[in-house]
Design an enzyme around this catalytic site. Structure first.
Site, mmCIF file in Angstrom:
data_model
loop_
_atom_site.group_PDB
_atom_site.id
_atom_site.type_symbol
_atom_site.label_atom_id
_atom_site.label_comp_id
_atom_site.label_asym_id
_atom_site.label_seq_id
_atom_site.Cartn_x
_atom_site.Cartn_y
_atom_site.Cartn_z
ATOM 1 N N LYS B 132 27.266 48.185 28.050
ATOM 2 C CA LYS B 132 27.717 48.651 29.360
ATOM 3 C C LYS B 132 28.819 49.688 29.150
ATOM 4 C CE LYS B 132 29.145 46.600 33.804
ATOM 5 N NZ LYS B 132 29.436 45.320 34.496
ATOM 6 N N SER B 207 26.957 44.726 38.554
ATOM 7 C CA SER B 207 27.313 46.044 38.111
ATOM 8 C C SER B 207 26.708 46.439 36.769
ATOM 9 C CB SER B 207 28.839 46.168 38.043
ATOM 10 O OG SER B 207 29.372 45.278 37.088
ATOM 11 N N SER B 231 27.809 40.095 37.742
ATOM 12 C CA SER B 231 27.398 41.426 37.274
ATOM 13 C C SER B 231 26.537 41.433 36.031
ATOM 14 C CB SER B 231 28.629 42.311 37.069
ATOM 15 O OG SER B 231 29.135 42.737 38.315
#
Lengths: 571, 571
Positions: B132, B207, B231
């Site tokens: 990420k 996310s 997330s």
């Protein structure tokens, strides 16, 4: 509805406390107020039998064996410690709640259980344990020194009280604290001031000061204190005791009352104060045997780890490298504190370990960050708690407040904890918490880097440092807890060990002035007059890494044995 | 000094990203924008060789063995996943930073090491791992979707990046996120919107949406996401993947960039998203093998515990009792989510386990407390971060913001996260944190009480629940993460498992209206039209207690095997 003035509540509460003291144990022959050192009084006062003196002077490991073997009954042991606790209380005012009848009934049940089944209830079978006033016991007040909380008995036991009882312990007294808990001394409007049994003109420290004074007088074999910035370790050090600040969430805190509720960035922890290092181990191992994480959601799921206790991560303990922090870069300790560190160094070298110097890393940052975080909502917390009773918020620990009433903060005071009047915003608090995280990272890297200088192939195994820049101080003067709070900020496991030494005006003469590190360093230097600190015990801290309690206890045993061995050699 | 407009920075950053894509891998034959399901496209597009298809379709456990045995080289494996990642990016816009040259050079070194020494560097030798965008890699941007942070390459690796490299992993791409991270979708001004490869009119969640979309297309074998309120788990669920939210501090977070820095009451955690449950175990076991607590002060000192993995605390796994939470008392899940739970129940019963119903405990309280804590300083955090570039703070995930520019929040919107404009005081934040602690205690007691109804002599072993009240949703409509955030508040280890099912308009017809639990329940019911959710994968969560990752993975393996076995039987 007529409002009851807070002083009436205090009077009522004090009357109830007086009534809870067994009449036969009230002493007619107390030493005069001028007698400073009362540490030997319990054995001389005539109230204790020879066997009670023997029991209360015995180390916890041995008491537990004798209890388990039925050689001593729990009623005997509980009676002995209860009597000695009541003597202690009359000397240094260390107790809050006293419930000896209930304790003796429980002890009798435990004796019966052992007799009937041949089995102990648990690893602490029959042992009395004292609790800081914060620890809830069903049906008993936890005022924590707040008038507001008087006569509001707890609806349930704290998780730790349940666990100790499941281990077979007997709960019998709770102990005194300062109002708000945010002081290194012990005074509140309800129960008044606790004094230091080695020298009653000195503070026993705080906030677990009641425990410290009680255990020094051997009125309890193990007591539970709490430590947010040094509140287990300061009274342990000031009263010549062992005291453990474990990592966040190692010992269950659920169900206790507290100050600054909801502040969970640098959490307060519960920990034992005792007269022997074996008792520290017995306490932690017993508590963990009950899987406290199944009862308190904040407890770390980590059973007692015997490999870590055997120092698997420290070369099995054959040759350790300790680092001594002589000062924290902020305040140079008084001569007796220095002497304690020197004695420790000598003892460890004699035992074949390596000893190097520890370089402190920006300890002022730790102290500032802790003050900012604790202070962020503190005034509002104090206001909300004191408002219902109207009791004043205490602003000094000076003797002037011994009779109810509060002196304003003197203009030259350096208060122990002085939160901003309007508090902080949550965003500002987050920024302080971010600084804390960065500080923890920097300190970890700093520690790891010592692998280059230890000569063991490992980074430093443990840090040895002062517990404060001073030994127990005159009432009203306990200052900056920088030497303890740094380990709270870093969440390092830290164990206080008494060196067996105490302040000696002949040995501990003032040193020539040094280049002062800071303003408070100068003040600390100037207030040192050996005669004022007479008899105060000298202690050190042994500090390991986060969640390394087992290793810290094991390394503490090594330090303790080395100190005792060296004292023997020197005498 | 002339100010550069934020859109110019975006244009520059996009140009750089385009230049980082190997030219030969740019596809001329991309499916039209109207093609919703592109999950099979990578294997059909002609760019991948048969071996590259084989490699990228292989489970991580097998890839690792072939790498360790030298059957596949790291260069081969890295090339295969890099190519497939670039294909994925062209389909669903999932990448941020792309550094394949660097990765291939590293892979070549690893190959050389294995050839020369006969030994692997570590347990993840040669395996590419995607990260990420938050996870810092030295010399590479971590914009996290903030224009302000463009062209500010990281000075150092995050601790996890170092640890993965120490394990032998190859880092090659970073993946897309929503601005602020506080959305269950994935869109920001710099990199734009990521879409769901099963149906590009749907969000991949957020996310960690870039990871979800990338791994679903098998452009990465393991990706690292972060989870503050769901997330990792929302994109895992929305893309048919496995995803683990471990407890606070199990996986090192140090050295990552983040939103809401300093909020440490409900910390965000890093966790893996993958195509197989074996990869979840391989990831966690590998990371823990490096003793991350020696590098990140917030990591819990707890090595991989094989006894817990063998379900020592759960009757050795012979007969488990799972509890299914059909709804959270707030919002009833859409029909396909219900079907996933029913399939799981049937599979577990068929495998000989017990299944009872889970009674949710005040989940609205968890959701409110989380919102209050996250929101306490959030607006100020967003303002401070966006101010230097002048980029607008995104207030909706609607398609209307696909071209830079920001729509105002529509009047009927139920935003994913709507913090108070002026934030809270620190004292108010403490009160919310206190509520959180009380909630955790209540939930623990609630869970323990199930010992009365399981029939196993133990409380419920794990809770099985929806990942959300819906499967992947049309862009701009992802709402309330109540089904995931509750486990963040409680800090329970939680694993998302794909059921192998997906939304089928024939099977998943709307049900008759029920008595709505809440206003949002009614809205959620009314928006369900099966055609809109076509192809969306159906997943469940398996949740255990705090720091019980090992047991949750083991129980997840049992659930996963049961589901696969049942699917086989039904087909």
């Amino acid at each position: 509805m007529a409002t009851i003035h807070w002083q009436e509540i205090v009077a009522q509460k004090r009357k109830e406390q007086a009534a809870s003291i067994p009449k036969d144990w009230i002493l007619p022959n107390l030493p005069s107020k001028d007698t400073l050192n009362v540490i030997d009084f319990p054995e001389k006062c005539g109230l204790l039998t020879a066997k009670e003196i023997e029991i209360t002077n015995t180390e916890v490991d041995v008491i537990l064996k004798k209890l388990a073997n039925g050689i001593w009954s729990s009623v005997e042991v509980t009676t002995a410690f209860s009597k000695r606790a009541i003597i202690a209380h009359q000397l240094v005012n260390c107790l809050t709640e006293i419930f000896i009848d209930r304790a003796l009934a429980r002890a009798a049940e435990l004796d019966k259980h052992l007799k009937t089944t041949g089995k102990v209830v648990g690893p602490l079978h029959g042992l009395p344990i004292s609790l800081k006033d914060q620890v809830n016991i069903k049906g008993i007040d936890s005022t924590m020194g707040y008038v507001t909380w008087a006569s509001k008995p707890a609806a349930e036991n704290a998780v730790l009280a349940n666990i100790l009882e499941a281990c077979g312990a007997v709960l019998y007294v709770k102990t005194n604290v300062p109002q708000t808990l945010m002081w290194g001394e012990t005074f509140n409007h309800i129960f008044g001031r606790t004094t230091n049994p080695y020298n009653r003109s000195l503070t026993p420290g705080g906030s677990s000061g009641g425990e410290g004074a009680l255990i020094a007088l051997k009125g309890s074999p193990i007591g539970v204190g709490s430590d947010l910035g040094g509140s287990v370790r300061i009274p342990a050090a000031f009263n010549g005791l062992y005291g453990l600040r474990g990592s966040y969430g190692r010992v269950p805190y659920a169900g206790c009352v507290n100050s600054l509720e909801g502040q969970d960035s640098i959490p307060s922890v519960l920990g034992p104060l005792t007269n022997s290092i074996g008792a520290i181990k017995a306490f932690l191992k017993s508590v963990l045997s009950q899987k406290p994480w199944l009862h308190d959601p904040l407890v770390v799921r980590k059973p007692w780890n015997e490999d870590e206790y055997k120092l698997a991560d420290h070369g099995n303990g054959t040759q350790l490298c300790f680092a001594i922090m002589w000062d924290d870069g902020h305040t140079v300790p008084h001569p007796p504190v220095r002497r304690g560190l020197e004695a420790t160094k000598q003892a460890l070298l004699a035992a074949g370990h390596r000893v190097i110097d520890w370089t402190p890393l920006a300890h002022a940052e730790a102290f500032q960050v802790a003050g900012t975080i604790f202070g962020a909502g503190a005034r509002e917390d104090f206001r909300v708690t004191t408002a219902p009773s109207g009791e004043p918020i205490i602003t000094t620990m000076d003797l002037s407040v011994d009779t109810p009433g509060v002196s304003p903060l003197p203009p030259d005071a350096e208060p122990f904890f002085s939160p901003p009047p309007d508090g902080l915003s949550a965003y500002e608090l987050w920024q302080a918490q971010r600084r804390k995280r960065d500080y923890r990272q920097a300190y970890l890297d700093h520690w790891n880097a010592t692998v280059e200088v230890t000569g063991t192939g490992r980074p430093v195994d443990a840090i040895i440092s002062p517990c404060a820049a001073f030994t127990a101080r005159p009432h009203g003067s306990s200052k900056n807890p920088g030497y303890t709070v740094v380990w709270n900020v870093l969440d390092y496991a830290s164990l206080v060990i008494p060196t067996g030494l105490s302040v000696d005006p002949v040995l501990d003469v003032p040193k020539p002035a040094h280049d002062f590190l800071t303003g408070p360093d100068k003040v600390n230097y100037e207030i040192y007059a050996p005669a004022d600190f007479k008899y105060a015990p000298i202690a050190i801290q042994v500090t390991g890494r986060t969640l390394e309690e087992e290793a810290v206890i094991a390394m503490g045993e090594i330090v303790d044995a080395a100190l005792k061995n060296n004292l023997k050699t020197c005498n």
